[in-house]
Design a protein around this motif. Structure first.
Motif, PDB file in Angstrom:
ATOM      1  N   ILE A  82       0.843  -1.203   0.000  1.00  0.00           N
ATOM      2  CA  ILE A  82       0.000   0.000   0.000  1.00  0.00           C
ATOM      3  C   ILE A  82       0.875   1.248   0.000  1.00  0.00           C
ATOM      4  N   GLY A  83       1.948   1.234   0.800  1.00  0.00           N
ATOM      5  CA  GLY A  83       2.881   2.361   0.834  1.00  0.00           C
ATOM      6  C   GLY A  83       3.604   2.547  -0.483  1.00  0.00           C
ATOM      7  N   ILE A  84       4.012   1.444  -1.109  1.00  0.00           N
ATOM      8  CA  ILE A  84       4.682   1.505  -2.405  1.00  0.00           C
ATOM      9  C   ILE A  84       3.743   2.101  -3.457  1.00  0.00           C
ATOM     10  N   ALA A  85       2.457   1.795  -3.325  1.00  0.00           N
ATOM     11  CA  ALA A  85       1.464   2.308  -4.272  1.00  0.00           C
ATOM     12  C   ALA A  85       1.226   3.806  -4.108  1.00  0.00           C
ATOM     13  N   GLY A  86       1.814   4.392  -3.058  1.00  0.00           N
ATOM     14  CA  GLY A  86       1.719   5.840  -2.900  1.00  0.00           C
ATOM     15  C   GLY A  86       0.842   6.309  -1.759  1.00  0.00           C
ATOM     16  N   PHE A  87       0.199   5.395  -1.030  1.00  0.00           N
ATOM     17  CA  PHE A  87      -0.629   5.814   0.097  1.00  0.00           C
ATOM     18  C   PHE A  87       0.279   6.142   1.272  1.00  0.00           C
ATOM     19  N   ALA A  88       0.094   7.314   1.823  1.00  0.00           N
ATOM     20  CA  ALA A  88       0.868   7.735   2.991  1.00  0.00           C
ATOM     21  C   ALA A  88      -0.090   8.060   4.120  1.00  0.00           C
ATOM     22  N   LEU A  89       0.186   7.533   5.273  1.00  0.00           N
ATOM     23  CA  LEU A  89      -0.621   7.789   6.457  1.00  0.00           C
ATOM     24  C   LEU A  89       0.084   8.829   7.302  1.00  0.00           C
ATOM     25  N   PRO A  90      -0.549   9.994   7.483  1.00  0.00           N
ATOM     26  CA  PRO A  90       0.087  11.015   8.323  1.00  0.00           C
ATOM     27  C   PRO A  90       0.315  10.479   9.737  1.00  0.00           C
TER      28      PRO A  90
END
Length: 193
Positions: A82-90
């Motif tokens: 998910i992170g590699i796909a560009g989703f970033a959790l503040p």
């Protein structure tokens, strides 16, 4: 003295603890497998949480010995994708630190949660760690190779936690609880780093 062999085993782990002191998150070169493998080994927050999963798995015993580490690794891989796909959790770093505290406290208190609840907590921690790893992946890295290295290193850290937990638990369950308190103390130290 019964604790002497345990102390010798713990001293053998000191070189692993010194890895983060050498350089903060090195290994992000063109070799993406090695970058993925080194990444979990280069941050105290990740080291503490991943070893804690193994320690808590030993403390819970039974199916938890393999189910907790497997759940963490699977959830971490999913979070990394998910992170590699560009989703970033503040604020993901705060959640990672919270997982260090939570896992350390569970061990220190010898918490005996139902397996489903324990798996849920470990999965949540794994997703947060994976999101951070995936987001920090080098742009030039092959994501499959990076993820494979990261999963292997994480599994080894869990195995180290299980091995340490088994060795310590044979001597004294109090030592295992003290290891949990040490993880909490490590989390406190990270707050001021």
């Amino acid at each position: 003295m019964k604790t002497r062999p345990v102390l010798r085993r713990l001293l053998l782990l000191l070189p692993l603890a010194a890895v983060p002191l050498a350089q903060a998150h090195p290994g992000h070169g063109p070799h993406s497998f090695s970058a993925g493998f080194v990444h979990p080994l280069t941050g105290y927050d990740h080291l503490l949480a991943m070893v804690a999963v193994g320690l808590w798995a030993v403390q819970l015993g039974g199916r938890a010995r393999w189910a907790l580490p497997l759940t963490f690794v699977s959830a971490m891989a999913l979070g990394a994708m998910i992170g590699i796909a560009g989703f970033a959790l503040p604020g993901v770093d705060r959640w990672i630190l919270a997982s260090v505290f939570a896992l350390g406290l569970l061990i220190a208190c010898a918490a005996r949660l139902p397996l489903g609840a324990g798996l849920g907590l470990v999965a949540l921690a794994g997703v947060f760690h994976g999101l951070a790893h995936g987001a920090e992946m080098p742009l030039n890295a092959n994501s499959i190779h990076f993820l494979t290295g990261m999963v292997m290193a994480t599994a080894l850290l869990h195995a180290a936690g299980v091995g340490l937990g088994l060795a310590v638990q044979k001597r004294s369950v109090v030592l295992l609880r003290l290891a949990g308190a040490g993880i909490v103390a490590g989390g406190v130290a990270l707050c001021f780093a």
